[in-house]
Design a protein around this motif. Structure first.
Motif, PDB file in Angstrom:
ATOM      1  N   ASP A  63       0.880  -1.173  -0.102  1.00 31.18           N
ATOM      2  CA  ASP A  63       0.169  -0.062  -0.009  1.00 31.18           C
ATOM      3  C   ASP A  63       0.981   1.287   0.029  1.00 31.18           C
ATOM      4  O   ASP A  63       0.405   2.255   0.380  1.00 31.18           O
ATOM      5  N   TYR A 106      -2.846  -0.058  12.130  1.00 36.59           N
ATOM      6  CA  TYR A 106      -2.471  -1.116  11.762  1.00 36.59           C
ATOM      7  C   TYR A 106      -1.253  -1.253  11.137  1.00 36.59           C
ATOM      8  O   TYR A 106      -0.331  -0.333  11.390  1.00 36.59           O
ATOM      9  N   ASP A 203      -3.138   9.095  10.576  1.00 35.04           N
ATOM     10  CA  ASP A 203      -3.731   8.354   9.741  1.00 35.04           C
ATOM     11  C   ASP A 203      -5.068   7.588  10.196  1.00 35.04           C
ATOM     12  O   ASP A 203      -5.111   7.178  11.387  1.00 35.04           O
ATOM     13  N   GLU A 265      -6.492  12.579   9.777  1.00 33.76           N
ATOM     14  CA  GLU A 265      -7.311  11.908   8.800  1.00 33.76           C
ATOM     15  C   GLU A 265      -8.385  11.286   9.374  1.00 33.76           C
ATOM     16  O   GLU A 265      -8.265  10.132  10.076  1.00 33.76           O
ATOM     17  N   ASP A 325      -4.852  10.371  -2.112  1.00 33.57           N
ATOM     18  CA  ASP A 325      -6.116   9.318  -2.132  1.00 33.57           C
ATOM     19  C   ASP A 325      -7.143   9.731  -3.016  1.00 33.57           C
ATOM     20  O   ASP A 325      -8.093   8.955  -3.211  1.00 33.57           O
TER      21      ASP A 325
HETATM   22  C1  BGC Z   1      -4.038   6.548   3.447  1.00 33.06           C
HETATM   23  C2  BGC Z   1      -4.213   5.806   2.366  1.00 33.06           C
HETATM   24  C3  BGC Z   1      -3.928   4.237   2.597  1.00 33.06           C
HETATM   25  C4  BGC Z   1      -5.069   3.843   3.784  1.00 33.06           C
HETATM   26  C5  BGC Z   1      -4.684   2.451   4.279  1.00 33.06           C
HETATM   27  C6  BGC Z   1      -5.093   6.036   4.444  1.00 33.06           C
HETATM   28  O1  BGC Z   1      -5.420   6.721   5.313  1.00 33.06           O
HETATM   29  O2  BGC Z   1      -4.121   7.930   3.251  1.00 33.06           O
HETATM   30  O3  BGC Z   1      -3.420   6.055   1.178  1.00 33.06           O
HETATM   31  O4  BGC Z   1      -4.154   3.478   1.562  1.00 33.06           O
HETATM   32  O5  BGC Z   1      -4.775   4.738   4.687  1.00 33.06           O
HETATM   33  O6  BGC Z   1      -3.225   2.201   4.378  1.00 33.06           O
END
Ligand code: BGC
Length: 533
Positions: A63, A106, A203, A265, A325
């Motif tokens: 990812d 994660y 994140d 985020e 994204d």
């Molecule tokens: C990130 C993505 C990512 C996702 C899972 C999101 O918050 O901005 O780019 O794919 O997390 O890892």
């Protein structure tokens, strides 16, 4: 301390760097930290206050950086810790703040924590991830769906249990309710704060905790080809009320390092972003992508985006128009044929909005999405949903630095994603030479934001206009600045007494007339000081 003190981020603008696609210093086709260091002067020249770096940590890169194996180490693709320190020191010398991504919910399945956790439930790390037995018929423990499609559960042979994931099968979800997990991820945060970073982009911070009872999500009645998870209300697999206590712990850590900025985020409606940023114990801010939810930008949609958050008194917004994204703002809002006028209007919006603003790499050049054919797609979510939604690789194609160089000067090797077909003529070196380029207009707009406290931290009140016009007034210490945008590809007339005697600070295709009448060309805008100015 500067005039704005520890709250430097209020009204600041940050340039988002997607490191893998920014600048490759060693010819391996991947952007890297030394590449960023070499280009920091360029970033400073745009007039932003800092940078946000997407992940550059050791990981599996399924990812592309978010699936980490060690968040205290730099991935060899991106360089070394010494490269990071050098980059940070230079950024600070240039007066740029640096915030880095942190992923607390994660890891990669190759992470040593997960390798231990999967050994046995009674391993010291047995409870570090969300594990559950199969149902009697062998199926997954509940109905949760991964954001990247398919069940949110993956069978593990060694534990003989399912583990949960919000994303790829190789990205197991941490059991964030476990205090040891919280301690371990906060220790990562401390590591970077000790190195001198100025804050974090956190994140999917509202998805950290999932329901301990693993209750089924209720159905939403919605069917989405591109995102099967939308068939459910995400009630139990995220945004749990108990998660806010974890946010408070992150805030306590940040407060130990005065001036650290926490930007989340947060997935969900603006109300959730407001909830996560309300008051002194939560995040300083969270970001919202303008004109995303309703696709085409109409004056009403843009106003609704800004207005719903501006009404929340104890919370501070962050706005962007693009990121790694989503489709780039220009393509999303204007379609394949959108030209530089729309690109500049979007930058003008960011330069005048009340909030912290994020400028995504390449938006200062007016880049449209790069087109990436299916065979060259890298992003697993884009491949899975092709050709629907989440075509994220289009916003991740490499930065064009030199119009006439191979691979637009991004790399001397083979770039990991192709260069966008329309990008070389928009390269930095070419726009540097054009006084009327999108880059030149971006510099002018951000210089204006820096020079005008009214634009940076002033109040905002909306002006009354009908479609396709949209406008607001920013004000501070008696200085009033009107920002009026024509959100359409056709010319529009403006009639506002406020324009009488106004002084133009920046504009695009703006023709003032008499008695407050004026006209704005396609995607035109004007930013004017009112009254005595
Ligand atoms: C990130 C993505 C990512 C996702 C899972 C999101 O918050 O901005 O780019 O794919 O997390 O890892």
């Amino acid at each position: 301390m500067t005039a704005s003190g520890n709250a430097w981020w209020r009204g600041a603008s940050l340039y988002q760097i997607y490191p893998l696609s920014f600048a490759d210093s060693n010819g391996d086709g991947w952007g890297d930290l030394p590449g960023i260091t070499q280009r920091l002067d360029y970033i400073a020249s745009i007039g932003v206050d800092g940078i946000w770096l997407s992940p550059f940590y050791a990981g599996t890169y399924a990812d592309f950086g978010y699936d980490t194996t060690d968040q205290k180490a730099v991935d060899p693709r991106c360089g070394t810790l010494a490269d990071f320190d050098e980059m940070l020191a230079k950024a600070h010398r240039l007066g740029l703040k640096v915030i880095v991504d942190q992923v607390y919910s994660y890891t990669s399945s190759r992470h040593p924590w997960f390798q231990d956790s999967r050994k046995a439930a009674d391993d010291p790390k047995g409870d570090w991830y969300v594990w559950a037995d199969a149902r009697a018929d062998g199926s997954a423990p509940n109905n949760w769906i991964s954001i990247f499609g398919g069940p949110a559960w993956e069978w593990d042979r060694s534990r003989r249990q399912y583990y949960m994931t919000h994303f790829l099968p190789g990205m197991p979800h941490l059991h964030v309710q476990n205090p040891q997990v919280q301690e371990a991820v906060l220790d990562i945060g401390r590591f970077w704060l000790d190195r001198g970073v100025d804050g974090f982009r956190l994140d999917v911070i509202n998805l950290c905790m999932v329901d301990e009872q693993l209750r089924n999500n209720p159905l939403s009645g919605e069917q989405s080809v591109a995102m099967p998870a939308h068939a459910q209300h995400w009630l139990y697999d995220g945004t749990r009320p108990e998660n806010l206590a974890f946010v408070q712990s992150i805030r306590r850590l940040a407060d130990e390092y005065p001036g650290s900025f926490l930007m989340g985020e947060v997935t969900g409606p603006i109300e959730t972003l407001v909830e996560y940023t309300a008051g002194p114990e939560r995040l300083h801010s969270a970001y919202w992508v303008l004109g995303l939810v309703d696709g085409t930008p109409t004056a009403a949609n843009l106003r609704a985006d800004l207005e719903s958050w501006n009404q929340a008194a104890n919370s501070w917004p962050t706005f962007s128009v693009s990121n790694h994204d989503v489709e780039r703002g220009l393509t999303r809002c204007g379609g394949a044929d959108a030209g530089p006028e729309l690109a500049r209007l979007l930058v003008a919006l960011l330069a005048t909005a009340r909030g912290t603003t994020l400028l995504y790499q390449g938006d200062e050049l007016g880049l449209p999405d790069g087109e990436v054919p299916y065979e060259k797609l890298r992003d697993p979510a884009s491949r899975r949903f092709y050709p629907d939604y989440l075509q994220r690789d289009g916003a991740r194609t490499p930065m064009p630095w030199q119009a006439d160089a191979k691979h637009a000067g991004f790399t001397t090797g083979e770039p990991w994603l192709p260069i966008g077909r329309a990008h070389p003529p928009l390269a930095v070196d070419r726009q540097e030479k054009q006084h009327d380029s999108t880059l030149a207009s971006t510099r002018k707009l951000f210089a204006l934001r820096r020079a005008e406290p009214a634009l940076r931290t002033g109040d905002l009140s909306f002006m009354d206009f009908a479609e396709p016009l949209f406008g607001f007034e920013r004000s501070a210490a008696g200085r009033r600045i009107a920002c009026i945008f024509n959100v359409s590809a056709a010319p529009a007339g403006v009639d506002s007494e406020a324009l009488i005697g106004a002084t133009v600070l920046a504009s695009q295709d703006y023709r003032p007339g008499t008695a407050g009448r004026a006209s704005l060309g396609p995607w035109g805008y004007c930013i004017v000081a009112l009254g005595a100015g």
